[in-house]
Design a protein around this motif. Sequence first.
Motif, PDB file in Angstrom:
ATOM      1  N   THR A   1     124.306  21.983  63.588  1.00 41.36           N
ATOM      2  CA  THR A   1     123.240  22.048  64.595  1.00 41.36           C
ATOM      3  C   THR A   1     122.149  21.037  64.273  1.00 41.36           C
ATOM      4  O   THR A   1     121.673  20.315  65.155  1.00 41.36           O
TER       5      THR A   1
ATOM      6  N   ASP B   1     121.125  17.877  66.571  1.00 41.36           N
ATOM      7  CA  ASP B   1     119.734  17.712  67.010  1.00 41.36           C
ATOM      8  C   ASP B   1     119.180  16.366  66.580  1.00 41.36           C
ATOM      9  O   ASP B   1     118.461  15.711  67.338  1.00 41.36           O
TER      10      ASP B   1
ATOM     11  N   LEU C   1     116.424  14.773  73.145  1.00 39.47           N
ATOM     12  CA  LEU C   1     115.759  15.987  72.708  1.00 39.47           C
ATOM     13  C   LEU C   1     114.264  15.702  72.774  1.00 39.47           C
ATOM     14  O   LEU C   1     113.744  14.914  71.993  1.00 39.47           O
TER      15      LEU C   1
END
Length: 190
Positions: free
Chosen positions: A94, A98, A107
């Motif tokens: 994750t 990200d 993002l």
Amino acid sequence: MFATIRIHAVGCTPASRTSQLSGLRVRAACSLAAIDRTRSALLAALGHDLRTPLAVVASSASGLRHTSGLTAAQRDELLGNIEQSADLLAHLLTNLLDLSRVEAGSLPVRLEAVPVVEALEEPLRRAGAGVLLDLPDDLPDVIADRGLLERVLDNLLRNADRHRPPGTAVEVVARVQGGDRVVVRVIDHG
């Protein structure tokens, strides 16, 4: 122990300042070289961080395959190791995804004034006992994306907890540096 990543653009100064375009090309090449070195360091660290949980999963699964003679408690321990390592792998992936989204600009980063003490609350709750805090009462807010700052602090605390020697505490120390910067150190004494 705590780690600091430094990026140096060694040997990347324009030999001649006669051409502004040439200088821009050299600076662009230096930036790309610095990004490449950072990416290489990140991949090396990620490879190291992924090997440990993968080894635990593999050895625990192997132990379960040979279940003759294992008690229910031993099987539960092996299954717990697999589950904990799978959670760690998911957490690492994750973070990696990200990071790639931040680099790609997909993002959104929402900068705001964030009290460091507040950003530490959730990571400290997850870390549990064994963390010593050394934060001055007059610590100023920092300009950051609250969620990303919490994730960074959580990652540092998790890593420090994994690498601290038994019987020692992780320390979180924050200080104002240079009048306009807050430095937070997570120390594992490993």
